[in-house]
Design an enzyme around this catalytic site. Structure first.
Site, PDB file in Angstrom:
ATOM      1  N   ASN A 231     -42.237 -26.888 -44.839  1.00  0.00           N
ATOM      2  CA  ASN A 231     -42.436 -26.335 -43.505  1.00  0.00           C
ATOM      3  C   ASN A 231     -43.621 -25.395 -43.522  1.00  0.00           C
ATOM      4  O   ASN A 231     -43.889 -24.726 -44.530  1.00  0.00           O
ATOM      5  CB  ASN A 231     -41.177 -25.564 -43.081  1.00  0.00           C
TER       6      ASN A 231
ATOM      7  N   HIS B 166     -45.274 -22.016 -41.658  1.00  0.00           N
ATOM      8  CA  HIS B 166     -44.796 -20.890 -40.845  1.00  0.00           C
ATOM      9  C   HIS B 166     -45.946 -19.915 -40.633  1.00  0.00           C
ATOM     10  O   HIS B 166     -46.632 -19.555 -41.602  1.00  0.00           O
ATOM     11  CB  HIS B 166     -43.614 -20.200 -41.537  1.00  0.00           C
TER      12      HIS B 166
ATOM     13  N   SER C 138     -47.748 -19.372 -44.227  1.00  0.00           N
ATOM     14  CA  SER C 138     -47.001 -19.761 -45.429  1.00  0.00           C
ATOM     15  C   SER C 138     -46.588 -21.225 -45.347  1.00  0.00           C
ATOM     16  O   SER C 138     -46.330 -21.733 -44.246  1.00  0.00           O
ATOM     17  CB  SER C 138     -45.726 -18.908 -45.565  1.00  0.00           C
TER      18      SER C 138
ATOM     19  N   ASP D 149     -36.464 -20.087 -42.857  1.00  0.00           N
ATOM     20  CA  ASP D 149     -37.733 -19.708 -43.492  1.00  0.00           C
ATOM     21  C   ASP D 149     -37.514 -18.910 -44.778  1.00  0.00           C
ATOM     22  O   ASP D 149     -38.283 -17.998 -45.102  1.00  0.00           O
ATOM     23  CB  ASP D 149     -38.597 -18.902 -42.504  1.00  0.00           C
TER      24      ASP D 149
END
Ligand code: GRF
Length: 197
Positions: free
Chosen positions: A106, A108, A135, A144
């Site tokens: 992912n 972020h 990130s 997260d």
């Protein structure tokens, strides 16, 4: 050649960057499908590059779990080596994360573990931060909280709005994401070390 599924919810500018990178024959990964939890504007980028799309509308399912199960079933058809969340604004159910992690990453728009969650840019501004960041992480069962694969600081400038700051963070996200995908594809980054099964 690493095969990717990319999941989005919004404009897909990060998806666009990955599509452009993957259109270089020397890039060691290619996107096989783009998915979203709604009729995302970013589908236009997938269509421009001739990439199939799958839309699994969250609002049509009775629960997060049922939505996740359908998304999982549709993604499985494409057998991607790696699932990339790039602007998916939806928490994935535990069964989905368990099925795909650690081949599930992912992006972020914050310097995790600072400012996790759906409003990382807004929260950094509200906190009066002078620096935030971008990130790329492996998705785990938290919000997260997964292992950080890459991150970089981005300055907050006087007068920044959520939009101006986010638009300055996104190019950093894109560069980090493309580099992480390249490193996974070449074996330089081994995700199996993050396998918790
Ligand atoms: C990105 O900053 C992503 O990290 C966050 O939402 C934004 C999506 O932007 N989850 P876009 O849809 O790629 O333009």
């Amino acid at each position: 050649m690493l095969t990717l599924a990319v999941l989005i919810s919004g404009t897909g500018s990060n998806l666009r960057a990955l599509l452009e990178a993957a259109s270089d024959p020397d890039f060691p990964a290619r996107i096989v499908v783009v998915g979203a939890d709604r009729q995302a504007d970013g589908f236009a980028h997938a269509e421009a590059f001739g990439i199939p799309t799958i839309m699994v509308p969250y609002s049509e399912f009775a629960s997060r779990e049922e939505w996740g199960a359908e998304l999982h079933a549709q993604l499985t058809v494409w057998r991607p080596d790696l699932v990339v969340l790039s602007g998916l604004m939806r928490l994935l159910p535990a069964a989905f994360v368990d099925a795909w992690a650690p081949r599930l990453i992912n992006t972020h728009p914050a310097y995790l573990p600072e400012f996790p969650g759906a409003h990382g840019v807004r929260d950094a501004l509200a906190a009066g931060a002078t620096q935030t960041g971008a990130s790329v992480i492996v998705v785990d069962g938290g919000v997260d909280t997964g292992p950080i694969l890459a991150q970089e600081r981005v300055d907050v400038l006087p007068g920044d709005t959520e939009h101006t700051l986010h638009e300055r963070i996104k190019p950093v996200e894109r560069r980090l994401l493309i580099d992480v995908v390249r490193r996974i594809a070449t074996g330089d980054l081994d995700l199996s070390v993050y396998d918790t099964h």
